[in-house]
Scaffold this active site. Sequence first.
Site, PDB file in Angstrom:
ATOM      1  N   LYS A  38      37.449  35.170  63.645  1.00 13.77           N
ATOM      2  CA  LYS A  38      36.564  35.462  62.575  1.00 13.77           C
ATOM      3  C   LYS A  38      35.342  35.969  62.892  1.00 13.77           C
ATOM      4  O   LYS A  38      34.860  37.124  62.497  1.00 13.77           O
ATOM      5  CB  LYS A  38      36.194  34.115  61.788  1.00 13.77           C
ATOM      6  CG  LYS A  38      35.160  34.203  60.748  1.00 13.77           C
ATOM      7  CD  LYS A  38      34.774  32.804  59.905  1.00 13.77           C
ATOM      8  CE  LYS A  38      34.161  32.095  60.744  1.00 13.77           C
ATOM      9  NZ  LYS A  38      33.602  31.054  59.965  1.00 13.77           N
ATOM     10  N   ASP A  91      36.762  33.741  56.336  1.00 16.93           N
ATOM     11  CA  ASP A  91      35.888  32.570  56.416  1.00 16.93           C
ATOM     12  C   ASP A  91      36.350  31.690  55.252  1.00 16.93           C
ATOM     13  O   ASP A  91      37.228  32.023  54.322  1.00 16.93           O
ATOM     14  CB  ASP A  91      34.443  32.940  56.505  1.00 16.93           C
ATOM     15  CG  ASP A  91      34.042  33.917  55.140  1.00 16.93           C
ATOM     16  OD1 ASP A  91      34.861  33.894  54.280  1.00 16.93           O
ATOM     17  OD2 ASP A  91      32.888  34.365  55.331  1.00 16.93           O
TER      18      ASP A  91
END
Length: 209
Positions: free
Chosen positions: A130, A149
């Site tokens: 991420k 996320d």
Amino acid sequence: MQKIGAVNPIIQKKIKLALKNFKKTWDSNEKIFEEMCYCILTPQSSAKGAMKSINLLKEHKLLETGSAIDKEKYLKNIRFLKTKAKRLELIQTQFPKHKIKQILLKNGLPKEPLKTREFLLKEVNGFGMKESSHFLRNIGFFEEVTILDRHILKNLVKYNVIKEIPKNLNKKKYLEIEEKMKLFCEKNNIKIEELDLIFWSNETNQVLK
């Protein structure tokens, strides 16, 4: 998969401007370095809080220099501030501002952002899939990566792209969901780099990085 509704024209305009500004970041070693530091601070902390800390560090000339202890006092609104202060100090050595673009050019950019993501995963303490994707997006390489996320995952569940938010988002699972998200974007005729900002704006009425 459900269809996503039309995007508010004002929000669409803000998204286009945000993406244009991300592209400009690549022109500046200083901005690239700043974005790497920002992406170190964002996990489990708010985007606004991370930006506030970055600005405080810059104001006190401690973004590019200084020890972890020096930095800690300006990270009060960041979770795990001691760990993240140490990571910021490490970046100064591994990715010094005057060399950071050269390092990234040697490791995939601009033509192979996915190769660069693998490099970042291995070399940047504190970067997972991420964070590596977030950093690449913020410096203008957003066409092939997704930032999975929690708010993105929640919206992917809402639109039946995935059944549930995974308890363990390992690399294999991340790549699987990334491909599903790309397919969702194709079916909705939305660029993948725009979808993250659309989801953000739907929840907050703001376009944030």
